[in-house]
Motif scaffolding. Structure first.
Motif, PDB file in Angstrom:
ATOM      1  N   ASP A  53       0.828  -1.026  -0.244  1.00 49.49           N
ATOM      2  CA  ASP A  53       0.287  -0.157  -0.036  1.00 49.49           C
ATOM      3  C   ASP A  53       0.790   0.867  -0.297  1.00 49.49           C
ATOM      4  N   LEU A  54       0.590   2.382  -0.816  1.00 48.49           N
ATOM      5  CA  LEU A  54       1.057   3.440  -1.037  1.00 48.49           C
ATOM      6  C   LEU A  54       0.357   4.163  -0.509  1.00 48.49           C
ATOM      7  N   VAL A  55       1.500   4.792   0.728  1.00 50.17           N
ATOM      8  CA  VAL A  55       0.296   6.026   1.317  1.00 50.17           C
ATOM      9  C   VAL A  55       1.020   7.517   1.554  1.00 50.17           C
ATOM     10  N   THR A  60      -4.351   6.459   0.195  1.00 55.00           N
ATOM     11  CA  THR A  60      -3.567   5.884   0.413  1.00 55.00           C
ATOM     12  C   THR A  60      -4.503   5.692  -0.887  1.00 55.00           C
ATOM     13  N   ALA A  62      -4.066   1.566  -2.415  1.00 55.95           N
ATOM     14  CA  ALA A  62      -3.914  -0.192  -1.802  1.00 55.95           C
ATOM     15  C   ALA A  62      -3.666  -1.193  -2.993  1.00 55.95           C
ATOM     16  N   LEU A  86      -2.776  10.443  -3.717  1.00 53.61           N
ATOM     17  CA  LEU A  86      -2.036  10.316  -2.700  1.00 53.61           C
ATOM     18  C   LEU A  86      -0.959  11.828  -2.534  1.00 53.61           C
ATOM     19  N   LEU A 104       7.253   8.864   0.568  1.00 53.96           N
ATOM     20  CA  LEU A 104       6.016   8.322   1.023  1.00 53.96           C
ATOM     21  C   LEU A 104       6.048   7.452   1.782  1.00 53.96           C
ATOM     22  N   LYS A 105       4.735   6.925   2.659  1.00 50.30           N
ATOM     23  CA  LYS A 105       4.825   5.658   3.656  1.00 50.30           C
ATOM     24  C   LYS A 105       4.749   4.174   2.477  1.00 50.30           C
ATOM     25  N   GLU A 112       5.978  -1.507   7.705  1.00 49.55           N
ATOM     26  CA  GLU A 112       5.765   0.400   7.352  1.00 49.55           C
ATOM     27  C   GLU A 112       7.711   1.047   6.543  1.00 49.55           C
ATOM     28  N   GLU A 114       9.155   4.292   5.865  1.00 52.87           N
ATOM     29  CA  GLU A 114       9.070   5.555   5.121  1.00 52.87           C
ATOM     30  C   GLU A 114      10.467   6.022   4.380  1.00 52.87           C
TER      31      GLU A 114
END
Length: 195
Positions: A53-55, A60, A62, A86, A104-105, A112, A114
């Motif tokens: 997943d890109l946060v 986000t 997914a 995003l 991104l996270k 996770e 960062e």
């Protein structure tokens, strides 16, 4: 308009990411290795089973596919429309040129990460083996224009980067935004315009 022959197969690139071994292990576990599920157009490149997943600051995305093999640096390739969701403003860059790009996270099943840089919109480009480059009269880093002979949306893309290596197979890469705009699909042919 004179077009160089033969035509070149298109590969439409959906959002994806390349991971460093360190980030792969942070997301999936110590000693983790990617599991290939489908070979891609370039030799040795593959879509992996793994998804992340890109946060971003605003939203986000997914279940984004990881491509292998692992790389020295983590890189996320998105289309312009993805960047709105995003909340990041990635530049158009050649693959691997991530200095000064947004981060991104990343969220995986085991952790996770960062990343402080690595998000790009990939510059449209053509991979060529050295023999193909000789045939077309081109060299690495040349810039060309290409013609897409779409039935209802004939299009010319300028500023297309040529990338030459003995490790490459002949293929035009463009992201989903640009492909959708001219109704270009995987395996369609594009043509380099004679200058």
């Amino acid at each position: 308009m004179n077009l160089k022959q033969p035509g070149i197969v298109a590969g439409v690139s959906n959002k994806h990411l390349h991971l460093s071994q360190k980030d792969l292990e942070a997301l999936f576990g110590e000693g983790y290795e990617l599991h290939p599920i489908k070979d891609l157009g370039q030799p040795g490149q593959y879509a992996a089973e793994e998804i992340v997943d890109l946060v971003g600051p605003k939203g986000t995305i997914a279940k984004v596919r990881v491509l292998g093999p692992v790389r020295k640096d983590t890189q996320i390739e998105v289309a312009y429309t993805d960047s709105f969701k995003l909340g990041v403003q990635p530049p158009v860059r050649d693959s691997g040129d991530v200095e000064g790009t947004p981060g991104l996270k990343l969220v995986g099943p085991k952790g996770e990460v960062e990343i402080n840089q690595g998000v790009i919109i990939a510059k449209r480009h053509i991979h060529m083996h050295t023999k193909d480059a000789e045939h077309y009269g081109l060299k690495d880093k040349d810039i060309v224009s290409v013609f897409i002979d779409s039935e209802s949306r004939k299009t010319i893309f300028q500023d297309v980067l040529i990338r030459v290596s003995d490790k490459y197979a002949l293929e035009f890469h463009v992201d989903t935004d640009e492909a959708n705009a001219c109704q270009l699909k995987n395996k369609d042919l594009i043509y380099i315009i004679e200058e």
